[in-house]
Design a protein around this motif. Structure first.
Motif: not given
Length: 562
Positions: A61-90
């Motif tokens: 999605x970044x490569x296509x050129x999207x500047x706004x990307x909804x990455x999920x519902x962090x409060x819905x599950x650990x997977x959703x939360x951890x995905x955003x944390x992975x994006x940040x930490x890496x």
């Protein structure tokens, strides 16, 4: 649906908007794009994506050129939360990309969402609650309008109070009155303005008001009326971005978005290829390429649509339909004879690639989105003469005379009908060569040698077998083909007249071939005409081969008919 069932449904009420302006406007620029593939798209999958799959799709999605990307519902599950944390930490979020997080207007969920945002540079916090009359009655047990509005206000107030907890994050606030298209227009404005009163947007720091067609109940023109009415009515319009989030229950999600943009919206949310709940969300790829086809720059790169489709299918487990706009396997393919003929003529006329695109049945040049011309025309029993000629020219450089097209097309299409399937390009070429090229059925030409040639006279020697018998003949005439006709006449074999001749070369090197085409008509029945094709390194010999091929085809046909 049975007639007796119709009475349970009622028409959607139109918006009272007498002086609507959107029908007279035209789209001239792209909206702000927001992909919600990783949230809205993900929640619609039979098997939701794991973190690695979401990372791969995020990078695309970044490569296509999207500047706004909804990455999920962090409060819905650990997977959703951890995905955003992975994006940040890496450090996977580029500095020019804003990630969007969705949250219901509920205190524990809001607080958990802000925990997930730690370290994010640019974020949109997207708050929502349902506002429609139907949702108020059924989901919230006959809740009043004030009670529903209070849910939105309380959520907005809590979010505002938590902004100081992420001081290094540039946050844009977004509110969605979910089921907007099924909410009374004046009440939707009332709730949105109540949230605005809490967040206090300004022209310099705008907030987003996202207006979902969460379920597509109405026609796209009604949605456009709702958007225009909202844009006219909402206070401090200069301090907000109006965003669209359409679904596709009636099959008009793209149309509703396009009309909503005409009606004044600034931004759209959607997914690649429309993946979403029920019949899907807005298809961002289709909308962007629709705009491209009208000469509008979108900032999104779909120049390799097959690569985008591959990443999408690999990570979501979904398949893009063969007839999906732009991205489908068959969308640039014509099987119909009349379509093929028109496409071939259009492509033949495109001598200058810098001219405006104008080819019948092709809204865009397939090459512009990474597709080849190979699949434009494919052959089955429904195909026409122009389609076969197009393939022989495009794929194999055989430029058949126009009057030869019907005979070759009829033969190849008959084979497709006989086999009951589509023919491959190789099969088409193989069958063409077997039927039309350098035939040896009756006369097998072994040698044709010119012994003397002037401007007006050709003398030559011919070696051949005629029905298996070896023979040596004299050739005499005003040209190579005419001299061979003379030789056949001397043997009593000439029951035809030469009607058409044409030749061209294949290749540009010293090893290039000459291809010739000859048509003959039978003396016994002038309406019976046969084409032959000859191929040789010598243009003279290729012409003679074409004559012999036409003759052999005629003799075989005569034998079959009596």
């Amino acid at each position: 649906m049975k007639a007796s069932d119709i009475n349970k449904y009622s028409p959607f009420q139109p918006v009272s908007l007498k002086d609507r302006k959107w029908p007279d406007r035209k789209l001239e620029h792209a909206p702000i794009w927001c992909s919600v593939d990783l949230r809205d798209g993900n929640q619609a999958l039979p098997v939701p994506m794991n973190i690695d799959q979401k990372v791969r799709l995020f990078k695309k999605l970044v490569a296509i050129g999207f500047k706004e990307i909804e990455v999920g519902f962090p409060s819905a599950s650990n997977t959703e939360f951890n995905f955003l944390r992975k994006l940040v930490e890496e450090d996977l979020i580029p500095d020019d990309v804003t990630v969007q997080v969705l949250v219901q207007a509920r205190e524990p969920l809001i607080r958990r969402t802000f925990e997930a945002l730690d370290g994010v540079k640019h974020a949109i916090v997207h708050l929502y609650n349902s506002t429609s009359k139907l949702q108020r009655r059924i989901t919230f047990g006959n809740a009043t309008k004030d009670e529903i509005k209070a849910i939105a206000v309380n959520g907005a107030t809590l979010i505002k109070s938590l902004l100081d907890e992420v001081p290094d994050t540039n946050i844009t606030l977004q509110y969605s009155p979910e089921s907007f298209s099924d909410t009374e227009e004046d009440y939707a404005v009332e709730v949105c303005e109540a949230v605005m009163d809490v967040w206090q947007p300004t022209p310099e720091h705008k907030m987003i008001l996202n207006l979902p067609s969460t379920v597509e109940w109405n026609m796209p023109n009604t949605y456009a009326d709702q958007i225009e009415w909202f844009c006219r009515t909402i206070k401090n319009r200069e301090s907000i971005l109006v965003s669209l989030h359409t679904h596709n229950d009636r099959g008009t999600g793209i149309a509703a978005t396009e009309l909503g943009l005409l009606a004044g919206a600034d931004r759209v949310e959607g997914t690649l290829f429309g993946n979403g709940e029920r019949t899907g969300n807005l298809d961002l790829a289709t909308l962007a390429l629709n705009m491209n086809s009208h000469g509008i720059e979108t900032g999104l790169d779909f120049s390799d649509i097959d690569a985008v489709r591959k990443i999408y299918e690999e990570n979501t487990g979904m398949k893009v339909h063969e007839r999906h706009p732009y991205a489908g396997e068959l969308v640039f393919t014509a099987f119909s004879g009349s379509h093929q003929d028109a496409i071939k003529k259009g492509m033949d006329l495109r001598e200058d690639e810098d001219t405006q695109w104008a080819v019948p049945y092709l809204t865009i040049d397939p090459v512009d989105i990474g597709r080849s011309y190979e699949a434009i025309i494919r052959i089955n029993s429904q195909s026409g003469k122009g389609g076969v000629a197009y393939i022989l020219k495009r794929e194999f450089d055989y430029d058949l005379p126009k009057k030869m097209h019907p005979e070759v097309g009829l033969y190849i299409n008959g084979l497709a009908d006989q086999y009951g399937r589509e023919l491959t390009f190789k099969e088409i070429m193989d069958e063409f060569q077997k039927e039309f090229v350098n035939r040896k059925d009756v006369i097998d030409l072994k040698k044709f040698e010119i012994t003397k040639m002037t401007e007006t006279k050709v003398l030559g020697e011919i070696s051949l077998t005629y029905k298996g018998e070896k023979m040596e003949l004299e050739a005499r005439g005003n040209g190579p083909i005419n001299s061979v006709v003379y030789a056949l006449k001397q043997q009593g074999w000439k029951d035809f007249n030469v009607e058409q001749f044409r030749s061209h070369s294949i290749g540009h090197s010293s090893a290039s071939l000459s291809v010739s085409y000859v048509q003959i008509s039978l003396n016994s029945d002038p309406a019976m005409r046969f084409w032959g094709c000859g191929v040789h390194t010598s243009i003279r010999r290729s012409g003679v081969n074409a004559l012999i091929s036409a003759y052999n085809r005629a003799q075989v046909a005569k034998g079959k008919t009596g």
